[in-house]
Motif scaffolding. Structure first.
Motif, PDB file in Angstrom:
ATOM      1  N   SER A   1      -4.378  10.131   1.062  1.00  0.00           N
ATOM      2  CA  SER A   1      -3.150  11.523   1.735  1.00  0.00           C
ATOM      3  C   SER A   1      -2.664  10.984   3.409  1.00  0.00           C
ATOM      4  O   SER A   1      -3.214  10.100   4.063  1.00  0.00           O
ATOM      5  N   HIS A   2      -1.144  10.624   3.408  1.00  0.00           N
ATOM      6  CA  HIS A   2      -0.908  10.435   4.317  1.00  0.00           C
ATOM      7  C   HIS A   2       0.673  10.711   4.996  1.00  0.00           C
ATOM      8  O   HIS A   2       0.534  11.656   4.275  1.00  0.00           O
ATOM      9  N   SER A   3       1.599  10.491   5.116  1.00  0.00           N
ATOM     10  CA  SER A   3       2.764  10.550   5.377  1.00  0.00           C
ATOM     11  C   SER A   3       3.823  10.744   4.501  1.00  0.00           C
ATOM     12  O   SER A   3       4.788  10.652   5.078  1.00  0.00           O
TER      13      SER A   3
ATOM     14  N   THR B   1       0.758  -0.862  -0.522  1.00  0.00           N
ATOM     15  CA  THR B   1      -0.041  -0.512  -0.044  1.00  0.00           C
ATOM     16  C   THR B   1       1.251   1.255  -0.188  1.00  0.00           C
ATOM     17  O   THR B   1       0.361   2.170  -0.877  1.00  0.00           O
ATOM     18  N   HIS B   2       1.883   1.235   0.666  1.00  0.00           N
ATOM     19  CA  HIS B   2       3.266   2.931   0.793  1.00  0.00           C
ATOM     20  C   HIS B   2       4.683   1.610   1.935  1.00  0.00           C
ATOM     21  O   HIS B   2       4.065   0.959   1.586  1.00  0.00           O
ATOM     22  N   GLY B   3       4.917   3.054   1.395  1.00  0.00           N
ATOM     23  CA  GLY B   3       6.815   2.681   1.193  1.00  0.00           C
ATOM     24  C   GLY B   3       6.888   3.025   2.930  1.00  0.00           C
ATOM     25  O   GLY B   3       8.462   2.352   2.499  1.00  0.00           O
ATOM     26  N   HIS B   4       5.913   2.828   3.753  1.00  0.00           N
ATOM     27  CA  HIS B   4       6.497   3.038   5.359  1.00  0.00           C
ATOM     28  C   HIS B   4       7.568   1.610   5.620  1.00  0.00           C
ATOM     29  O   HIS B   4       6.968   0.294   5.047  1.00  0.00           O
ATOM     30  N   GLU B   5       8.057   1.722   6.646  1.00  0.00           N
ATOM     31  CA  GLU B   5       8.813   0.371   6.924  1.00  0.00           C
ATOM     32  C   GLU B   5       7.677  -0.945   7.563  1.00  0.00           C
ATOM     33  O   GLU B   5       8.319  -2.010   7.774  1.00  0.00           O
ATOM     34  N   ASP B   6       7.157  -0.446   8.079  1.00  0.00           N
ATOM     35  CA  ASP B   6       5.613  -1.476   8.893  1.00  0.00           C
ATOM     36  C   ASP B   6       4.819  -1.829   8.304  1.00  0.00           C
ATOM     37  O   ASP B   6       3.943  -2.026   8.091  1.00  0.00           O
ATOM     38  N   HIS B   7       5.427  -1.629   6.086  1.00  0.00           N
ATOM     39  CA  HIS B   7       4.651  -1.758   5.695  1.00  0.00           C
ATOM     40  C   HIS B   7       5.225  -2.458   4.784  1.00  0.00           C
ATOM     41  O   HIS B   7       4.537  -3.703   3.990  1.00  0.00           O
ATOM     42  N   ILE B   8       6.487  -2.586   4.531  1.00  0.00           N
ATOM     43  CA  ILE B   8       7.478  -3.280   3.419  1.00  0.00           C
ATOM     44  C   ILE B   8       8.726  -3.861   3.540  1.00  0.00           C
ATOM     45  O   ILE B   8       9.300  -4.152   3.467  1.00  0.00           O
TER      46      ILE B   8
ATOM     47  N   GLY C   1      -5.746   1.190   3.653  1.00  0.00           N
ATOM     48  CA  GLY C   1      -3.373   1.063   4.426  1.00  0.00           C
ATOM     49  C   GLY C   1      -3.788   2.519   5.500  1.00  0.00           C
ATOM     50  O   GLY C   1      -4.835   2.875   6.233  1.00  0.00           O
ATOM     51  N   ASP C   2      -2.698   2.671   4.934  1.00  0.00           N
ATOM     52  CA  ASP C   2      -2.785   3.910   5.869  1.00  0.00           C
ATOM     53  C   ASP C   2      -3.387   6.176   5.276  1.00  0.00           C
ATOM     54  O   ASP C   2      -2.647   5.645   4.467  1.00  0.00           O
ATOM     55  N   PHE C   3      -3.882   6.615   6.378  1.00  0.00           N
ATOM     56  CA  PHE C   3      -4.640   7.534   5.239  1.00  0.00           C
ATOM     57  C   PHE C   3      -4.910   8.401   6.107  1.00  0.00           C
ATOM     58  O   PHE C   3      -5.600   8.323   7.993  1.00  0.00           O
TER      59      PHE C   3
HETATM   60 ZN   LIG Z   1       2.311   4.629   7.062  1.00  0.00          ZN
END
Ligand SMILES: [Zn+2]
Length: 558
Positions: A142-144, A74-81, A164-166
């Motif tokens: 939108s997210h960070s 869903t996105h590139g944060h470490e807790d996701h990839i 995902g995170d939003f």
């Molecule tokens: Zn995130």
């Protein structure tokens, strides 16, 4: 047997971190599967000392590897990839992500010496990935971090939205805004949304979330007022914040320099993938050292107190030629993640001792969250009108609170923690199975189970020290000479004032002199007896029961 639609969190539900979710469709036990995100969480000294990374136990995925059609990120944060380089080699499914995320994963795989040609770049909705019984669309939210996406997953049993995170941000500075019109459309196509699997991180925050753009003028005001050097830290992946900070520095007439590998990598990837445009010119650290401190602004990594990052290094003294001094300003444009408070406060105090003015997020003036707050979550529930809602991305208390909110609106809901398999086929979610799950530790270069005992032993040694006992038994089963002892992590002298090693050795030797033959002949009994004595003596002398290793060497008759 009829087909069913299942949801199974393996990480991220009952904790914040190591997000790993599974969806399946097909006959019971034979569902085709997709995995959403493969994230990590970070160790701490208290529960996982020495561990490098923590990720979900992938045993269930491995056991069902032939059923996995794809992995969606869903996105590139470490807790996701963050677990991609460790778990993908076990799963080997094609990976779908948007351009910026794909780029970060590609770098990660290449650094680990792994292939990256299985990563497919996906354009957002209306483009879709059709795989097995699933049609998956990436919808910008939108997210960070740039290009965060929700997934709209269509199956023969209906439409699932995985948020995902939003957050709801109409003006996120960098990247795409949350678009209510598009979501309205998603909610009203066909039979609408069957299940909403929804971010729960900020469910306890009662006020509506604020836009990233609200920080621009406070940050500019703050930075323009400072004399001396200005240093700011934030999450490296918050590219929008980096841009705001850099622009504020430039407008205040300062040269800007990014310190920290992660930060330079993020800006580079964001520029290369076209996500970030017009980032102000920055100086290299070598050039920035030459600039007068009144005209310099550093943007640095380490907002969470990470030991080796630039923030911690600057708090300890000179770093890459830079040194903080009386009259400088250090800004934390970030939130301290629970668990990191002590490290961050230690750094703040060290900076304070140098005469540096430390500024933190000032209750939201210099930082906003990347997650939807309670009123925003409710707005999304109302906008999407799902038949059921399963909270995810939260500790147990977050999931439970989110489920209560859903229930109060008449939406069918279930608290599903890691390992809880939910059948979404009917009109209400139904728990159908509990899968054994857990955590795996990357310990140095090896993956171990959290319950394997390795870290438990390490903690015991750290808390109580270690004693090594060596004895030699001759051909006739008679102890040869005295016992020989070494200690680690224990005081040299205890209560009696004598030498610890000598006292333990004397006690052991006295025991060996009179030990019954049947004990001396038996390795297990001898081991146990020596261990007990060593622990007893240590308890009397220093009040601790250390870990003990006994080495018995037996001389063999020719
Ligand atoms: Zn995130």
């Amino acid at each position: 047997m009829s087909d069913r639609l299942i949801y199974l969190p393996l990480g991220g539900a009952g904790e914040i971190g190591m997000n790993t979710y599974v969806y399946g469709y097909g006959p019971e036990g034979k569902e085709r599967l997709i995995v959403v995100d493969l994230g990590v969480t970070f160790p701490d000294m208290e529960s996982s000392p020495g561990v490098d990374l923590i990720m979900a136990d992938a045993a269930w995925l491995e056991a069902n590897v032939n059923r996995i059609d794809a992995i969606f990120l869903t996105h590139g944060h470490e807790d996701h990839i963050g677990a991609m380089a460790h778990l993908w080699p076990k799963l080997k499914a094609p990976v779908y992500a948007r351009r910026f995320t794909a780029h970060l994963v590609q770098l990660k795989m290449e650094e680990a010496g792994l292939p990256s040609d299985m990563i497919r770049i996906v354009e957002p909705r209306p483009k879709a990935v059709e795989i097995g019984p699933f049609t998956v669309q990436f919808v910008p939210v939108s997210h960070s971090i740039p290009e965060s996406s929700a997934l709209v997953i269509d199956t023969p049993a209906g439409r699932v939205v995985h948020t995902g995170d939003f957050k709801l941000d109409g003006n996120p500075v960098v990247g795409e805004a949350f678009d209510p019109l598009e979501w309205h459309e998603i909610a009203h196509e066909g039979a609408g949304i069957k299940a909403l699997i929804c971010d729960s991180t900020n469910v306890f925050t009662q006020t509506a979330g604020r836009s990233e753009s609200t920080l621009v003028s406070p940050l500019k005001d703050l930075i323009s007022e400072q004399k001396g050097m200005v240093v700011a830290t934030t999450f490296a992946s918050n590219v929008a914040r980096l841009k705001t900070l850099a622009e504020a520095g430039r407008e205040a007439g300062r040269s800007v320099c990014l310190l920290g590998r992660a930060m330079r990598k993020m800006v580079h990837v964001a520029e290369e993938t076209g996500v970030l445009k017009n980032f102000p010119n920055v100086l290299s650290p070598e050039d920035a050292v030459e600039v007068g401190r009144d005209n310099l602004m550093l943007i640095v990594t380490g907002s969470q107190g990470e030991r080796r990052a630039a923030t911690a290094q600057l708090s300890r003294g000179k770093y890459l030629g830079f040194e903080m001094k009386d009259g400088d300003t250090f800004l934390f444009s970030s939130k301290t993640i629970p668990g990191n408070e002590r490290s961050v406060i230690r750094i703040m105090n060290a900076l304070s001792e140098m005469g540096v003015d430390v500024v933190d997020d000032k209750g939201g003036l210099y930082h906003v969250s990347g997650h939807a707050n309670r009123p925003d979550l409710e707005a999304v529930h109302d906008l999407l009108r799902p038949q059921m809602l399963i909270p995810m991305h939260g500790e147990h208390r977050h999931l439970r609170e989110h489920a209560k909110i859903a229930a109060a609106k008449g939406i069918a809901t279930e608290v599903a923690t890691n390992g809880t398999m939910i059948d979404l086929t009917g009109v209400v979610p139904k728990v159908v199975e509990y899968i054994e799950t857990g955590r795996h530790y990357l310990d140095g270069t090896v993956l171990i189970g959290a319950l394997d005992g390795v870290v438990r032993e390490r903690i015991r040694m750290a808390l109580n020290g270690h004693v090594l006992i060596t004895v030699i038994i001759d051909e006739d089963d008679v102890p040869l000479g005295d016992a020989w002892v070494e200690v680690m992590g224990l005081p040299e002298r205890g209560k009696s004032g004598g030498d610890m090693v000598r006292i333990v050795e004397d006690e052991l030797s006295a025991f060996l002199e009179s030990a019954p033959d049947k004990v001396v002949r038996n390795d297990d009994k001898l081991d146990e007896a020596l261990r007990r004595i060593a622990r007893q003596v240590a308890m009397e002398e220093v009040g601790k029961k250390p870990e003990v290793t006994v080495v018995v060497s037996r001389l063999m008759a020719e």
